[in-house]
Design an enzyme around this catalytic site. Sequence first.
Site, PDB file in Angstrom:
ATOM      1  N   GLY A   1       1.030  -1.227   0.214  1.00 52.16           N
ATOM      2  CA  GLY A   1       0.220   0.035   0.163  1.00 52.16           C
ATOM      3  C   GLY A   1       0.920   1.314   0.031  1.00 52.16           C
ATOM      4  O   GLY A   1       1.605   1.698  -1.163  1.00 52.16           O
ATOM      5  N   SER A   2       1.091   1.736   1.300  1.00 53.58           N
ATOM      6  CA  SER A   2       1.889   3.071   1.059  1.00 53.58           C
ATOM      7  C   SER A   2       3.399   2.924   1.038  1.00 53.58           C
ATOM      8  O   SER A   2       3.994   3.849   0.766  1.00 53.58           O
ATOM      9  CB  SER A   2       1.562   3.728   2.653  1.00 53.58           C
ATOM     10  OG  SER A   2       0.403   4.039   2.709  1.00 53.58           O
TER      11      SER A   2
ATOM     12  N   GLY B   1     -33.878   5.119  12.110  1.00 52.70           N
ATOM     13  CA  GLY B   1     -33.879   4.022  11.304  1.00 52.70           C
ATOM     14  C   GLY B   1     -34.068   4.464   9.746  1.00 52.70           C
ATOM     15  O   GLY B   1     -33.565   3.561   8.992  1.00 52.70           O
TER      16      GLY B   1
ATOM     17  N   GLU C   1      -2.819  16.609  -4.759  1.00 52.56           N
ATOM     18  CA  GLU C   1      -3.777  15.447  -4.589  1.00 52.56           C
ATOM     19  C   GLU C   1      -4.464  15.660  -3.011  1.00 52.56           C
ATOM     20  O   GLU C   1      -5.547  15.336  -2.842  1.00 52.56           O
ATOM     21  CB  GLU C   1      -3.027  14.048  -4.606  1.00 52.56           C
ATOM     22  CG  GLU C   1      -3.841  12.899  -4.316  1.00 52.56           C
ATOM     23  CD  GLU C   1      -3.015  11.526  -4.397  1.00 52.56           C
ATOM     24  OE1 GLU C   1      -3.655  10.502  -4.425  1.00 52.56           O
ATOM     25  OE2 GLU C   1      -1.830  11.502  -4.768  1.00 52.56           O
TER      26      GLU C   1
END
Length: 398
Positions: free
Chosen positions: A148-149, A359, A261
């Site tokens: 991932g990173s 709900g 980003e």
Amino acid sequence: MVSKTATTSKREVYDLFKRERPFLTHEHEMFRTSLQKFLEKEAVPNIEKWEEDKHTPKEFYEKLGANGFLCPQIKPEYGGLGLDFGFNMILAEELFRVGVGTLASTSSSIIVPYLETFGTEEQKQKYLPKCVSGEITTSVAMTEPGIGSDLASMSTTAVRDGDYYILNGEKTFISNGINAGLFFVAVKTDPKANPARKGISMILVEADTPGFSRGKTLKKLGQHSLDTVELVFEDARVPAANLLGEEGNGFYYLMDRLQQERILIAISSLVVAEEMLKSTMSYVKERQAFGKPISSFQNTQFEIAEMATELSMAQTFLDDLTSKHIQGENIVTQISMAKWFITEMARRMSARCLQLHGGYGFMEEYPIARRYRDVAVMPIYGGTTEIMKNIIAKNLGL
């Protein structure tokens, strides 16, 4: 002595969702108004179908391009308008406001700038006009199974063979994998490099490249209208001319655009938070319980007051950062703060707003259900909260 008029005047109501941003001009707001009208016609009526289909049709992005909304920053010599970051910000805000934000904003404002900054003249002439028109949408392929990173640990390789690179490996969690016509693929061109990040390069891979294929479409918790797939490279032959910039600099190219980003992710998360709170405030004013609106209950008022305060503080901080980013300032530390805080704030708010719906918040007919799913990933992509805190700590000298 206080006049009777002063003591009995109507209480001023604070508008949480209206604020002045001096870095935006009349031209920015005209762009926003046009985009809002377009999305109201072309996106809003179709979002539920796109959610069910787990895919947004390419035609939608082509329409965005035909109406001049994509890649507003691209220079006129490549078919664009040469506009400032404020237009990219508005594109992200309005796309995320209606719930179709990730692809068009990411492609236009995060991925395409890699090509603008580091591409050759030939690459720019070939691809940028098609990015503006929407004929080509883009995708960036970094993440791999188990990676991932820790980008430097990737295993996808690109071996030079004359006028070609031969690519082998897999990528996963690739957004827009179905629609994209051009993939920005991070690869190892020197697996023996020390440190490993110096062996990473970026190569442009067209969708019809021999040896390149899309794997399975991944099932996700949220953001269903954005397809996410695996990519497979099996002796994929890519022209050497498709190398972006120089060999060994891919990692640094990716890092170069992270400020933009991450500020865009923060901007997008803030808009989602605003929309969740706005819809929740409307709901609690209309929903009756025990013979009165639930907005009159102290718990509801305290929950709304707390969320409104967090939101106002985040708005002020992010507006200041956006102004500095437009001016070209290096504010990596502050943007890392904004990215983790605002995305986490939005995720907390999604649960609080859903709870105030009772709900009905669990029912798909209310937008909070989709927002609750979609916002969950925002503290993860573009650098996790934990990575943001590491950056902040390091830059504080710890």
